[in-house]
Write an enzyme that holds these catalytic residues in place. Structure first.
Site, PDB file in Angstrom:
ATOM      1  N   SER A 137      12.136  -1.540   9.315  1.00  0.00           N
ATOM      2  CA  SER A 137      12.657  -1.270  10.801  1.00  0.00           C
ATOM      3  C   SER A 137      11.754  -2.000  11.568  1.00  0.00           C
ATOM      4  O   SER A 137      12.387  -2.456  12.678  1.00  0.00           O
ATOM      5  CB  SER A 137      12.218   0.286  11.105  1.00  0.00           C
ATOM      6  OG  SER A 137      10.890   0.520  10.804  1.00  0.00           O
ATOM      7  N   ASN A 138      10.516  -2.605  11.217  1.00  0.00           N
ATOM      8  CA  ASN A 138       9.874  -3.582  12.100  1.00  0.00           C
ATOM      9  C   ASN A 138      10.461  -4.979  11.923  1.00  0.00           C
ATOM     10  O   ASN A 138      10.477  -5.926  12.752  1.00  0.00           O
ATOM     11  CB  ASN A 138       8.405  -3.720  11.614  1.00  0.00           C
ATOM     12  CG  ASN A 138       7.714  -2.405  12.056  1.00  0.00           C
ATOM     13  OD1 ASN A 138       7.321  -2.374  13.417  1.00  0.00           O
ATOM     14  ND2 ASN A 138       7.082  -1.511  11.344  1.00  0.00           N
ATOM     15  N   MET A 151       3.409  -4.484   1.297  1.00  0.00           N
ATOM     16  CA  MET A 151       2.336  -3.701   0.743  1.00  0.00           C
ATOM     17  C   MET A 151       1.356  -4.333  -0.090  1.00  0.00           C
ATOM     18  O   MET A 151       0.527  -3.783  -1.005  1.00  0.00           O
ATOM     19  CB  MET A 151       2.940  -2.816   0.157  1.00  0.00           C
ATOM     20  CG  MET A 151       3.825  -1.679   0.842  1.00  0.00           C
ATOM     21  SD  MET A 151       2.935  -1.069   2.153  1.00  0.00           S
ATOM     22  CE  MET A 151       1.926   0.379   1.444  1.00  0.00           C
ATOM     23  N   HIS A 152       1.131  -5.791  -0.094  1.00  0.00           N
ATOM     24  CA  HIS A 152       0.236  -6.545  -0.928  1.00  0.00           C
ATOM     25  C   HIS A 152      -0.983  -6.849  -0.031  1.00  0.00           C
ATOM     26  O   HIS A 152      -0.578  -7.545   1.240  1.00  0.00           O
ATOM     27  CB  HIS A 152       0.683  -7.707  -1.721  1.00  0.00           C
ATOM     28  CG  HIS A 152       1.564  -7.241  -2.772  1.00  0.00           C
ATOM     29  ND1 HIS A 152       1.300  -6.344  -3.686  1.00  0.00           N
ATOM     30  CD2 HIS A 152       2.811  -7.759  -3.298  1.00  0.00           C
ATOM     31  CE1 HIS A 152       1.959  -6.203  -4.701  1.00  0.00           C
ATOM     32  NE2 HIS A 152       3.021  -6.942  -4.272  1.00  0.00           N
ATOM     33  N   ASN A 158      -0.493  -9.061  10.725  1.00  0.00           N
ATOM     34  CA  ASN A 158      -0.270  -7.810  10.029  1.00  0.00           C
ATOM     35  C   ASN A 158      -0.090  -6.823  11.192  1.00  0.00           C
ATOM     36  O   ASN A 158      -0.622  -6.937  12.204  1.00  0.00           O
ATOM     37  CB  ASN A 158      -1.588  -7.651   9.059  1.00  0.00           C
ATOM     38  CG  ASN A 158      -1.057  -6.405   8.242  1.00  0.00           C
ATOM     39  OD1 ASN A 158      -0.182  -6.046   7.938  1.00  0.00           O
ATOM     40  ND2 ASN A 158      -2.360  -5.473   8.179  1.00  0.00           N
ATOM     41  N   HIS A 172      -0.585  -2.591  11.561  1.00  0.00           N
ATOM     42  CA  HIS A 172      -1.174  -1.612  10.913  1.00  0.00           C
ATOM     43  C   HIS A 172      -0.967  -0.287  11.968  1.00  0.00           C
ATOM     44  O   HIS A 172      -1.199  -0.377  12.990  1.00  0.00           O
ATOM     45  CB  HIS A 172      -2.886  -1.939  10.984  1.00  0.00           C
ATOM     46  CG  HIS A 172      -3.406  -0.553  10.229  1.00  0.00           C
ATOM     47  ND1 HIS A 172      -3.159  -0.076   9.128  1.00  0.00           N
ATOM     48  CD2 HIS A 172      -4.599   0.191  10.583  1.00  0.00           C
ATOM     49  CE1 HIS A 172      -4.110   1.104   8.841  1.00  0.00           C
ATOM     50  NE2 HIS A 172      -4.784   0.878   9.843  1.00  0.00           N
ATOM     51  N   ASP A 224      -6.508  -4.247   6.392  1.00  0.00           N
ATOM     52  CA  ASP A 224      -6.188  -4.053   7.922  1.00  0.00           C
ATOM     53  C   ASP A 224      -7.467  -4.439   8.714  1.00  0.00           C
ATOM     54  O   ASP A 224      -7.469  -3.434   9.557  1.00  0.00           O
ATOM     55  CB  ASP A 224      -5.543  -2.733   8.018  1.00  0.00           C
ATOM     56  CG  ASP A 224      -4.376  -2.172   7.130  1.00  0.00           C
ATOM     57  OD1 ASP A 224      -3.531  -3.019   7.268  1.00  0.00           O
ATOM     58  OD2 ASP A 224      -4.338  -1.305   6.419  1.00  0.00           O
ATOM     59  N   GLU A 233       5.245   0.584  17.381  1.00  0.00           N
ATOM     60  CA  GLU A 233       4.979  -0.661  16.501  1.00  0.00           C
ATOM     61  C   GLU A 233       6.106  -1.564  16.723  1.00  0.00           C
ATOM     62  O   GLU A 233       5.907  -2.952  16.780  1.00  0.00           O
ATOM     63  CB  GLU A 233       5.206  -0.149  14.881  1.00  0.00           C
ATOM     64  CG  GLU A 233       4.178   0.234  14.620  1.00  0.00           C
ATOM     65  CD  GLU A 233       4.285   0.495  12.877  1.00  0.00           C
ATOM     66  OE1 GLU A 233       3.456   0.417  12.129  1.00  0.00           O
ATOM     67  OE2 GLU A 233       5.425   1.192  12.528  1.00  0.00           O
TER      68      GLU A 233
HETATM   69  C1  GRF Z   1       4.954   0.504   9.196  1.00  0.00           C
HETATM   70  O1  GRF Z   1       4.486   1.702   9.576  1.00  0.00           O
HETATM   71  C2  GRF Z   1       3.775  -0.370   9.087  1.00  0.00           C
HETATM   72  O2  GRF Z   1       2.973  -0.298   9.980  1.00  0.00           O
HETATM   73  C3  GRF Z   1       3.362   0.049   7.864  1.00  0.00           C
HETATM   74  O3  GRF Z   1       4.485   0.312   6.830  1.00  0.00           O
HETATM   75  C4  GRF Z   1       5.499   0.755   7.773  1.00  0.00           C
HETATM   76  C5  GRF Z   1       6.630  -0.059   7.531  1.00  0.00           C
HETATM   77  O4  GRF Z   1       7.852   0.189   7.982  1.00  0.00           O
HETATM   78  N1  GRF Z   1       2.261  -0.876   7.255  1.00  0.00           N
HETATM   79  P1  GRF Z   1       8.963  -0.724   7.995  1.00  0.00           P
HETATM   80  O5  GRF Z   1       9.304  -1.065   6.803  1.00  0.00           O
HETATM   81  O6  GRF Z   1       8.965  -1.803   9.061  1.00  0.00           O
HETATM   82  O7  GRF Z   1      10.119   0.404   8.732  1.00  0.00           O
END
Ligand code: GRF
Length: 210
Positions: A20-21, A102-103, A119, A121, A162, A191
Site C-alpha cells: 500500500s505504501n 522485511m530484510h 525506510n 517504520h 529501524d 504512512e
Molecule cells: C507498513 O506498515 C510499514 O511501515 C511496515 O510494513 C507495512 C507495509 O505495508 N514496515 P505495505 O506493504 O506498504 O502495505
C-alpha cells in the site's frame, strides 16, 4: 543543476507484502506530486507480495529476488545484498525506498547508496523496532505504558533496525475503544502521506505547482 538532470531521478521501491505504501508513491507520481522522480523498479523478496501486482498494473518493472536460494546454498548474506545492489546499479537507480521491505541491509548493499536509502517504520523513533510494531504499540497501550504511537521515515546509514537520521515523524493517537485494525488503518493512512512528504523533503522529488 539543470532541471533536466533532476527530472527522472530513478528510485527503486522495495516491498515484501501488500504494497500500500508503494501504491501511495505510484499514486502521488500519477498526480504530479513527485515531479522529477521515476519509479524505475519495484523489488519484492516474496513471490506472493501483492506489491508485485501493483507494479505490473502501473507498468513498472519488477524484480522478484528472494533470499531463500542464497540461504539454502549456504551463501553468506552479503552476497545477496551485493547482488541486489548490482541489479539496482545496473539500472542506474539513485534512491532506494524500503516500503514494508522485511530484510535488514548491511554495508554490501548500503555502501552503494550512501544517504540514499529510505525506510518507513510504523512507530516513532526508538520505539518498537522490528516487526509487528503496530501490534506491539497497541498492546503497550492496553497495558497503560504509552498513550500514543506514530510513524517515521528515516535514512538507513547501517544495519541497525529501524534507526537512522529521521526525515519525517508524526504522532498517531490511540483511542481506548480502538481495535487493532482501527489503529492499523490510522497508521497506514499517515504512512502513505508521510512517505511522499519525506521524498519531497529529501529532494528525491518535488511537488508540482502546476
Ligand atoms: C507498513 O506498515 C510499514 O511501515 C511496515 O510494513 C507495512 C507495509 O505495508 N514496515 P505495505 O506493504 O506498504 O502495505
Amino acid at each position: 543543476m539543470p532541471d533536466e538532470k533532476r527530472d527522472g531521478k530513478k528510485i527503486a521501491v522495495l516491498v515484501s507484502g501488500f504494497g500500500s505504501n508503494l501504491q501511495a508513491i505510484l499514486d502521488a507520481a500519477s498526480k504530479g506530486q513527485l515531479t522529477g522522480t521515476e519509479v524505475a523498479l519495484v523489488v519484492s523478496n516474496r513471490r506472493e507480495a501483492y506489491g508485485i501486482q501493483r507494479a505490473i498494473d502501473h507498468g513498472v518493472p519488477v524484480v522478484y529476488f528472494p533470499l531463500a536460494p542464497y540461504t539454502r546454498a549456504g551463501r553468506p548474506r552479503q552476497e545477496y545484498d551485493a547482488a541486489l545492489a548490482a541489479i539496482l546499479r545496473a539500472l542506474a537507480i539513485e534512491w532506494v525506498v524500503m516500503a514494508g521491505w522485511m530484510h535488514v541491509f548491511g554495508p554490501a548493499f548500503l555502501d552503494h547508496f550512501p544517504q540514499r536509502v529510505v525506510n518507513l517504520h510504523p512507530a516513532l523513533p526508538g520505539a518498537f523496532p522490528g516487526t509487528q510494531a503496530i501490534a506491539r504499540a497497541y498492546e503497550a497501550f492496553q497495558r497503560g505504558e504509552i498513550d500514543g504511537t506514530g510513524v517515521m521515515v528515516h535514512l538507513v546509514p547501517d544495519e541497525g533496525v529501524d534507526v537512522g537520521p529521521v526525515v519525517r515523524q508524526e504522532k498517531v493517537p490511540i483511542h481506548p475503544d480502538d481495535s487493532l485494525d482501527d489503529l492499523k488503518t490510522r497508521i497506514h493512512k499517515v504512512e502513505h502521506r508521510l512517505l511522499v512528504e519525506a521524498l519531497q523533503q529529501l529532494g528525491v522529488a518535488r511537488e508540482s505547482f502546476s
